[in-house]
Design a protein around this motif. Structure first.
Motif, PDB file in Angstrom:
ATOM      1  N   VAL A   1       0.863  -1.175   0.000  1.00 21.15           N
ATOM      2  CA  VAL A   1       0.000   0.000   0.000  1.00 21.15           C
ATOM      3  C   VAL A   1       0.899   1.224   0.000  1.00 21.15           C
ATOM      4  N   SER A   2       0.365   2.355  -0.450  1.00 18.11           N
ATOM      5  CA  SER A   2       1.159   3.581  -0.452  1.00 18.11           C
ATOM      6  C   SER A   2       0.259   4.772  -0.192  1.00 18.11           C
ATOM      7  N   ARG A   3       0.903   5.844   0.204  1.00 15.90           N
ATOM      8  CA  ARG A   3       0.179   7.082   0.517  1.00 15.90           C
ATOM      9  C   ARG A   3       1.176   8.235   0.457  1.00 15.90           C
TER      10      ARG A   3
ATOM     11  N   VAL B   1       0.106   1.670  14.144  1.00 14.63           N
ATOM     12  CA  VAL B   1       0.014   0.287  13.660  1.00 14.63           C
ATOM     13  C   VAL B   1      -1.311  -0.326  14.113  1.00 14.63           C
ATOM     14  N   VAL B   2      -2.183  -0.573  13.170  1.00 13.87           N
ATOM     15  CA  VAL B   2      -3.482  -1.162  13.479  1.00 13.87           C
ATOM     16  C   VAL B   2      -3.264  -2.563  14.041  1.00 13.87           C
ATOM     17  N   GLY B   3      -3.869  -2.824  15.183  1.00 13.66           N
ATOM     18  CA  GLY B   3      -3.754  -4.130  15.823  1.00 13.66           C
ATOM     19  C   GLY B   3      -2.847  -4.097  17.039  1.00 13.66           C
TER      20      GLY B   3
ATOM     21  N   VAL C   1       9.962   8.126   0.067  1.00 16.42           N
ATOM     22  CA  VAL C   1      10.502   8.720  -1.155  1.00 16.42           C
ATOM     23  C   VAL C   1      10.031  10.167  -1.233  1.00 16.42           C
ATOM     24  N   PRO C   2      10.970  11.126  -1.369  1.00 16.50           N
ATOM     25  CA  PRO C   2      10.537  12.514  -1.525  1.00 16.50           C
ATOM     26  C   PRO C   2       9.551  12.633  -2.686  1.00 16.50           C
ATOM     27  N   HIS C   3       8.496  13.410  -2.474  1.00 14.81           N
ATOM     28  CA  HIS C   3       7.442  13.555  -3.479  1.00 14.81           C
ATOM     29  C   HIS C   3       6.924  14.987  -3.411  1.00 14.81           C
ATOM     30  N   GLY C   4       7.457  15.854  -4.290  1.00 13.83           N
ATOM     31  CA  GLY C   4       7.127  17.275  -4.203  1.00 13.83           C
ATOM     32  C   GLY C   4       7.654  17.790  -2.880  1.00 13.83           C
ATOM     33  N   GLY C   5       6.790  18.417  -2.087  1.00 12.49           N
ATOM     34  CA  GLY C   5       7.190  18.876  -0.763  1.00 12.49           C
ATOM     35  C   GLY C   5       6.865  17.866   0.316  1.00 12.49           C
ATOM     36  N   GLY C   6       6.375  16.698  -0.093  1.00  6.20           N
ATOM     37  CA  GLY C   6       5.976  15.682   0.871  1.00  6.20           C
ATOM     38  C   GLY C   6       6.746  14.384   0.710  1.00  6.20           C
ATOM     39  N   THR C   7       6.077  13.293   1.064  1.00  8.82           N
ATOM     40  CA  THR C   7       6.717  11.978   1.064  1.00  8.82           C
ATOM     41  C   THR C   7       5.755  10.925   0.545  1.00  8.82           C
ATOM     42  N   LEU C   8       6.232  10.132  -0.401  1.00  8.54           N
ATOM     43  CA  LEU C   8       5.495   8.938  -0.811  1.00  8.54           C
ATOM     44  C   LEU C   8       5.957   7.818   0.112  1.00  8.54           C
ATOM     45  N   VAL C   9       5.011   7.277   0.881  1.00 11.15           N
ATOM     46  CA  VAL C   9       5.317   6.191   1.802  1.00 11.15           C
ATOM     47  C   VAL C   9       4.778   4.898   1.202  1.00 11.15           C
ATOM     48  N   ARG C  10       5.654   3.912   1.068  1.00 12.27           N
ATOM     49  CA  ARG C  10       5.258   2.583   0.589  1.00 12.27           C
ATOM     50  C   ARG C  10       5.435   1.592   1.732  1.00 12.27           C
ATOM     51  N   MET C  11       4.422   0.765   1.936  1.00 14.23           N
ATOM     52  CA  MET C  11       4.475  -0.238   2.994  1.00 14.23           C
ATOM     53  C   MET C  11       4.178  -1.594   2.376  1.00 14.23           C
TER      54      MET C  11
ATOM     55  N   ARG D   1      -5.950  -3.084   6.517  1.00 19.59           N
ATOM     56  CA  ARG D   1      -5.270  -2.788   7.779  1.00 19.59           C
ATOM     57  C   ARG D   1      -4.087  -1.861   7.546  1.00 19.59           C
ATOM     58  N   ASN D   2      -3.291  -2.148   6.530  1.00 14.26           N
ATOM     59  CA  ASN D   2      -2.105  -1.333   6.272  1.00 14.26           C
ATOM     60  C   ASN D   2      -2.460   0.029   5.682  1.00 14.26           C
ATOM     61  N   THR D   3      -3.552   0.097   4.932  1.00 16.71           N
ATOM     62  CA  THR D   3      -4.035   1.390   4.430  1.00 16.71           C
ATOM     63  C   THR D   3      -4.407   2.287   5.610  1.00 16.71           C
ATOM     64  N   GLU D   4      -5.102   1.728   6.590  1.00 16.79           N
ATOM     65  CA  GLU D   4      -5.456   2.492   7.795  1.00 16.79           C
ATOM     66  C   GLU D   4      -4.201   2.842   8.599  1.00 16.79           C
ATOM     67  N   SER D   5      -3.236   1.938   8.669  1.00 19.28           N
ATOM     68  CA  SER D   5      -1.992   2.240   9.382  1.00 19.28           C
ATOM     69  C   SER D   5      -1.294   3.451   8.768  1.00 19.28           C
ATOM     70  N   LEU D   6      -1.254   3.519   7.428  1.00 18.77           N
ATOM     71  CA  LEU D   6      -0.615   4.670   6.779  1.00 18.77           C
ATOM     72  C   LEU D   6      -1.415   5.952   7.009  1.00 18.77           C
ATOM     73  N   ALA D   7      -2.740   5.850   7.095  1.00 20.53           N
ATOM     74  CA  ALA D   7      -3.557   7.032   7.397  1.00 20.53           C
ATOM     75  C   ALA D   7      -3.217   7.550   8.799  1.00 20.53           C
ATOM     76  N   ARG D   8      -3.053   6.641   9.748  1.00 15.06           N
ATOM     77  CA  ARG D   8      -2.694   7.033  11.110  1.00 15.06           C
ATOM     78  C   ARG D   8      -1.280   7.608  11.164  1.00 15.06           C
ATOM     79  N   LEU D   9      -0.361   6.992  10.419  1.00 13.73           N
ATOM     80  CA  LEU D   9       1.007   7.502  10.347  1.00 13.73           C
ATOM     81  C   LEU D   9       1.003   8.919   9.777  1.00 13.73           C
ATOM     82  N   ALA D  10       0.193   9.149   8.752  1.00 16.81           N
ATOM     83  CA  ALA D  10       0.090  10.480   8.140  1.00 16.81           C
ATOM     84  C   ALA D  10      -0.385  11.502   9.162  1.00 16.81           C
TER      85      ALA D  10
END
Length: 154
Positions: free
Chosen positions: A4-6, A29-31, A94-104, A128-137
């Motif tokens: 998943v990525s965000r 981390v969900v769970g 991974v740097p992405h514009g002024g932000g970060t592309l996070v891959r899990m 589960r991992n999509t929600e984890s990245l939302a929480r990380l964000a």
């Protein structure tokens, strides 16, 4: 392997700051439901987060171990939840514009859950991992904005 990525609207170092704070692990981390201890050298290779997985009173006490790290760029973990099994988790920034592309990425490496077909593992892990990245964000964005505005965390 499930991936998943965000895109998170903060720099990679701000995202890594959250990953590097083992006490925040249960917050994204969900769970993971409770952190009992974090090794002082987290996130150094071989360091551990001692956590509980699942809801009380049926939670499992286990740990997550760092298998590789490149500060600001990536973190590889072995997340354990016996008797279910253990999974290899990879997080890349991974740097992405002024932000970060996070891959899990995640896949089961040991235990009874390993016999599940990859398609079924993905059906279970992807949401589960999509929600984890939302929480990380949320954590990374909140922590970064407080630091940027001169209002550090209490």
């Amino acid at each position: 392997m499930t991936e998943v990525s965000r895109v998170i609207d903060v720099p990679p170092d701000a995202v890594f700051d959250v990953l590097a704070d083992g006490w925040l692990y249960a917050g994204w981390v969900v769970g993971s439901s409770h952190i009992r201890d974090v090794d002082q050298d987290w996130p150094g290779v071989g360091s551990r987060i001692h956590h509980s997985v699942g809801p009380w009173p049926v939670h499992i006490q286990d740990e997550t171990v760092v298998t590789a790290v490149q500060p600001g760029l990536s973190l590889s973990l072995e997340a354990r939840a016996w008797p279910v099994g253990a999974a290899a988790v990879g997080i890349t920034l991974v740097p992405h514009g002024g932000g970060t592309l996070v891959r899990m990425t995640e896949h089961v490496v040991r235990g009874p859950a390993k016999v599940l077909p990859a398609v079924l593992q993905s059906l279970l892990l992807k949401p589960r991992n999509t929600e984890s990245l939302a929480r990380l964000a949320d954590l990374a964005t909140g922590k970064h904005s407080r630091t940027k505005t001169g209002h550090p965390r209490p």
